[in-house]
Design an enzyme around this catalytic site. Structure first.
Site, mmCIF file in Angstrom:
data_model
loop_
_atom_site.group_PDB
_atom_site.id
_atom_site.type_symbol
_atom_site.label_atom_id
_atom_site.label_comp_id
_atom_site.label_asym_id
_atom_site.label_seq_id
_atom_site.Cartn_x
_atom_site.Cartn_y
_atom_site.Cartn_z
ATOM 1 N N ASP A 2 0.719 -1.221 0.113
ATOM 2 C CA ASP A 2 0.011 -0.086 -0.001
ATOM 3 C C ASP A 2 0.931 1.245 0.010
ATOM 4 O OD1 ASP A 2 -2.676 -1.007 0.181
ATOM 5 O OD2 ASP A 2 -2.798 -1.264 2.069
HETATM 6 C C1 GLC Z 1 -0.899 2.700 5.739
HETATM 7 C C2 GLC Z 1 -0.166 1.411 6.464
HETATM 8 C C3 GLC Z 1 -0.264 -0.076 5.515
HETATM 9 C C4 GLC Z 1 -1.679 -0.228 5.467
HETATM 10 C C5 GLC Z 1 -2.362 1.139 4.836
HETATM 11 C C6 GLC Z 1 -3.999 0.710 4.736
HETATM 12 O O1 GLC Z 1 -0.415 2.997 4.732
HETATM 13 O O2 GLC Z 1 1.318 1.474 6.701
HETATM 14 O O3 GLC Z 1 0.432 -0.873 6.237
HETATM 15 O O4 GLC Z 1 -1.899 -1.270 4.514
HETATM 16 O O5 GLC Z 1 -2.216 2.248 5.782
HETATM 17 O O6 GLC Z 1 -4.701 1.822 4.886
HETATM 18 C C1 GLC Z 2 -1.386 -3.903 5.379
HETATM 19 C C2 GLC Z 2 -2.472 -4.146 4.530
HETATM 20 C C3 GLC Z 2 -2.287 -5.058 3.351
HETATM 21 C C4 GLC Z 2 -1.357 -4.529 2.866
HETATM 22 C C5 GLC Z 2 0.095 -4.580 3.399
HETATM 23 C C6 GLC Z 2 1.245 -4.001 2.917
HETATM 24 O O1 GLC Z 2 -1.234 -4.986 6.127
HETATM 25 O O2 GLC Z 2 -3.754 -4.558 5.216
HETATM 26 O O3 GLC Z 2 -3.528 -4.826 2.569
HETATM 27 O O4 GLC Z 2 -1.057 -5.451 1.570
HETATM 28 O O5 GLC Z 2 -0.439 -3.801 4.618
HETATM 29 O O6 GLC Z 2 1.137 -2.683 2.617
#
Ligand code: GLC
Ligand code: GLC
Length: 817
Positions: free
Chosen positions: A487
């Site tokens: 993300d």
């Molecule tokens: C933030 C977190 C990430 C997560 C994302 C989802 O970017 O660092 O881990 O997946 O939020 O909203």
């Molecule tokens: C968080 C989110 C997942 C994402 C991950 C890496 O765990 O829930 O959807 O893939 O972060 O950013």
């Protein structure tokens, strides 16, 4: 440093000192009513949706961290002394303390000045309520006069509004008190037809429903005025802060035990039967009274507890292993499976790190979660798949999340993540392999929940696949969109405004930035979809998917290979990310894991080389970090990933979610020693002894462990709700122990440490129970050469599906490879 121990026979983790480094929590409930409970009885409850139907209030980021919960106070009425039998909130030094987190229940026991107390918290199956069965025993030589006070703080349903809209909310609170029951009915007079109730089996000496009266001005939960003076105020909440507290007096002879049952419940009335009498504003209690009466009866409470335990025994009985490794055994047999059920139930919405108001059920996350729970609750997995796919867009794309209560997709945490659609293919494939229920593919499923737009689920999968084909970039690799699995790799975002959300802010059109990770995922999903199409007799589709997968493989080898590992992406300028040519972030974990899992580079040495690079550059003793070198500064063109200080989260943290991808890749090249070693590095049970460093619960995986660039290397964060749950479970059960579901049967293909002499797995699969004894006389890592089914040798290593029979099917597999 340890704070407790596993009790594997009871399937419990026993915490023996209350001041754990972080709150160590557990989940109550497994259907519609849920609670989170910490080792000191902190936490909160909700019905289905942690944001929209929050029963009790919780203040996040509190000091102390965990404050507010299902509290009881005991008061010695002879001396006036009072304490909390769960340690918090008074934090009186207890003579003995023990918290047993079990499967769907928690028992907190303690002893103070020879008064023993024990509370068992659980949610009965099929009910929307939680029980606190409280017992108190006098171990003194003299009789004692005690007071028991309960305490919960009601939340005004919408947890977000509850924490923000005080000008209104301080004037809306309403309660009713009838018999021993406190009813919380804020907003019931208008559009709600649900209320909460808090009952008590003891005879009330008093009650309080206005928090600030119960506590007294300028006082906290550690010394409520009512408890200190030993007498409730019988306050009735009109506005301000509705609260629930019962006061019961308990006199105990030496050696005597008494029991009080407290029940907190959620109840809905038909809209036209809300009030009784109908013209009044009084809650119609006729529908709830039988439920209250049922559980104020101890017999029913005990029976409900027994059936809860039986329920879990049934779930866990589907896959049990006895291996030489105690940590693997208890994670597989108990805790990892339990964690998978928690991620199924609440996805990423409600934990001590997820506030319940931010994130609903993620499309990508929920599909991956299926890998970890589909064998335990296949019917509910089916429902989940249909719910998820009903939010899919006609384009094949996906809303990034949906709210469990409304089951509608939304872009609140972003949209246009181009990996999302493929996870649906993998999720459905996992379901088909487990159940053989091919009928699901013909289920009519709408797009964006729009009536009339229904197409068979199979068509949704085709669109998922095509979505990528319609979005290829300059190298022929998939465009990344807002982001892919990571993300925080935001290649089209270019955010320079403080506080702007990387996930939701308007992005560039994004016609350049590409993802090698999605390319690998596309190949993996393409192969699965081809196999599914073939089984359905849709050979044209099958051929097309395979052809596209092969084509993409070539593109990856041409543009996605950096010499010693797979490139991660191309940025908006067309420059590689995760390549030797980069100053920082030269190598990323995700593309190595995903490309090898897709089978890329297995025949030409690329896979091996990539995994060697991971071993040398990314592996640490606490797990494998996400990339190296960590980003030491903020890069506008990379986005959130570089916003984290080095070693945390996506910036070179150990993201436990994707460690299993490397582990699976290692099993694919037959490296059982290394696969199991990597697995053990992140296995929380194996980290129990370094509790002072790890800090999170030793019984569940955390999302992240701080990487080697962080000052707190080895420290875990964000436990419980993480893709690490399903992926580690899938990896150990299906790839290391190697009892793998396939479309046509159960493959036996262990890839284990050479030192193991063997192991046994009991697996229920499509109506039969297989008891599989794996023998490893020559100390190999892989290679089943002999497979005996009920004593008879069969060819290959797939156990075919056969009609259900009563006794177990005995299987012996010999590794001589
Ligand atoms: C933030 C977190 C990430 C997560 C994302 C989802 O970017 O660092 O881990 O997946 O939020 O909203
Ligand atoms: C968080 C989110 C997942 C994402 C991950 C890496 O765990 O829930 O959807 O893939 O972060 O950013």
């Amino acid at each position: 440093m340890r704070f407790g121990h596993f009790d594997d026979n009871q399937r419990e983790y026993v915490i023996t000192q209350p001041n754990t480094p972080l709150p160590w929590i557990n989940y109550l409930g497994c259907e519609a009513y849920f609670g989170i409970i910490s080792n000191t009885a902190g936490g909160y409850s909700f019905y289905r949706d942690a944001r929209l139907r929050r029963l009790t209030r919780y203040r996040y980021n509190n000091a102390p961290f965990d404050f507010g919960g299902r509290y009881l106070y005991l008061r010695d009425n002879d001396t006036g002394e009072f304490w909390s039998p769960s340690w918090q909130p008074t934090r009186t030094r207890l003579d003995k303390y023990e918290c047993r987190h079990g499967l769907g229940y928690t028992i907190i026991g303690s002893s103070y000045r020879k008064i023993e107390a024990q509370t068992c918290y659980f949610v009965p199956l099929g009910e929307t309520l939680e029980i606190w069965k409280f017992q108190v025993t006098n171990r003194r030589k003299r009789p004692v006069k005690l007071s028991v006070f309960s305490s919960i703080e009601f939340c005004l349903w919408d947890a977000q509004d509850d924490a923000a809209n005080f000008q209104r909310n301080f004037s809306t609170g309403q309660v009713e008190i009838v018999d021993e029951v406190i009813y919380h009915k804020t907003e019931y007079r208008e559009r709600r037809n649900h209320f909460a109730w808090f009952a008590c089996s003891g005879k009330l000496a008093g009650f309080d429903t206005q928090r600030d009266t119960f506590l007294g001005a300028y006082r906290g939960w550690d010394n409520p005025a009512a408890v200190e003076r030993g007498k409730s105020f019988n306050s009735i909440a009109h506005g301000w802060v509705p609260h629930g507290s019962h006061h019961v007096k308990v006199n105990l002879k030496p050696g005597e035990t008494k029991e009080i049952i407290f029940i907190l419940g959620y109840h809905e009335n038909p809209v036209d039967q809300k009030f009784d009498p109908p013209a009044s504003q009084t809650i119609n209690k006729k529908t709830v009274k039988p439920v209250i009466a049922k559980y104020l009866d101890r017999k029913n409470v005990d029976a409900a507890f027994k059936s809860l335990r039986r329920y879990w025994d049934g779930l866990l009985g589907i896959y049990q292993v006895q291996s030489p490794d105690i940590h693997a055994n208890r994670m597989v047999n108990i805790w990892n499976a339990c964690q998978c059920m928690a991620t199924f139930n609440v996805s990423r919405s409600a934990s001590f790190y997820e506030s319940g108001i931010g994130r609903g059920l993620g499309f990508r996350d929920s599909n991956q979660d299926l890998l970890g729970f589909v064998h335990m609750v296949p019917a509910r997995a089916r429902e989940r798949i249909l719910d998820l796919s009903a939010t899919q867009l006609e384009s094949g794309g996906a809303f990034h999340q949906y709210q469990p209560l409304t089951k509608r997709g939304n872009n609140d945490i972003g949209g246009g993540f181009n990996d999302d659609p493929h996870w649906l293919i993998l999720g459905v494939a996992a379901y088909l392999k487990e159940t053989g229920d091919w009928s699901i593919l013909d289920e009519p499923v709408p797009f964006e929940n729009a009536p009339g737009s229904e197409q068979p689920l199979y068509e949704h999968l085709r669109r998922s696949f095509n979505y990528t084909l319609e979005r290829l970039g300059p190298h022929g690799l998939p465009l990344i969109g807002r982001a892919d699995w990571n993300d925080c790799l935001n290649l089209n975002c270019f955010s320079d405004t403080p506080g702007q959300s990387f996930q939701t802010t308007t992005n560039k059109d994004g016609k350049v930035a590409e993802s090698v990770f999605i390319a690998g995922l596309f190949v993996l999903a393409g192969k699965e979809l081809a196999a599914i199409a073939k089984k359905r007799g849709q050979s044209e589709d099958a051929e097309r998917c395979l052809a596209e997968a092969v084509k993409m493989e070539k593109v990856i080898c041409q543009h996605g290979w950096d010499g010693e590992w797979f490139v991660r992406a191309y940025d908006d300028f067309g420059k590689p990310v995760g390549s030797k040519v980069c100053d920082e972030g030269k190598i990323f974990i995700e593309s190595q894991g995903m490309c090898v899992m897709a089978g890329i580079g297995l025949n030409d040495g690329k896979a091996r080389l990539a995994l060697e690079s991971v071993n040398q550059r990314l592996a640490t003793k606490h797990g494998i970090v996400l990339q190296q070198p960590a980003f030491s500064k903020y890069y506008l063109h990379l986005g959130e990933i570089s916003s984290y200080p080095p070693g945390y989260k996506e910036n070179a943290g150990i993201f436990c979610h994707n460690n299993p991808w490397i582990i699976i890749a290692e099993t694919m090249i037959g490296n059982g020693n290394r696969a199991f070693d990597y697995y053990t590095r992140i296995n929380p049970s194996a980290r129990e002894n370094i509790g002072g460093i790890h800090r999170c619960e030793p019984y569940v995986f955390a999302q992240m462990i701080a990487g080697k660039d962080a000052p707190t290397h080895g420290e875990a964060k964000n436990s419980w709700l993480t893709g690490a749950a399903a992926w580690t479970y899938f990896t150990i059960t299906q790839r290391i122990l190697g009892i793998r579901t396939e479309f046509d049967g159960l493959r036996v293909d262990p890839v284990i440490p050479a030192r193991w002499k063997g192991f046994t797995v009991t697996r229920r699969f499509r109506g039969n129970t297989y008891v599989i004894a794996v023998k490893n006389p020559k100390r190999k890592q892989r290679g089943v050469t002999k497979l005996l089914v009920d004593g008879k040798a069969i060819a290959g290593n797939v156990l075919p599906v056969c009609p259900p029979r009563s006794g177990p099917i005995r299987v012996e597999a010999v590794l001589e490879g």
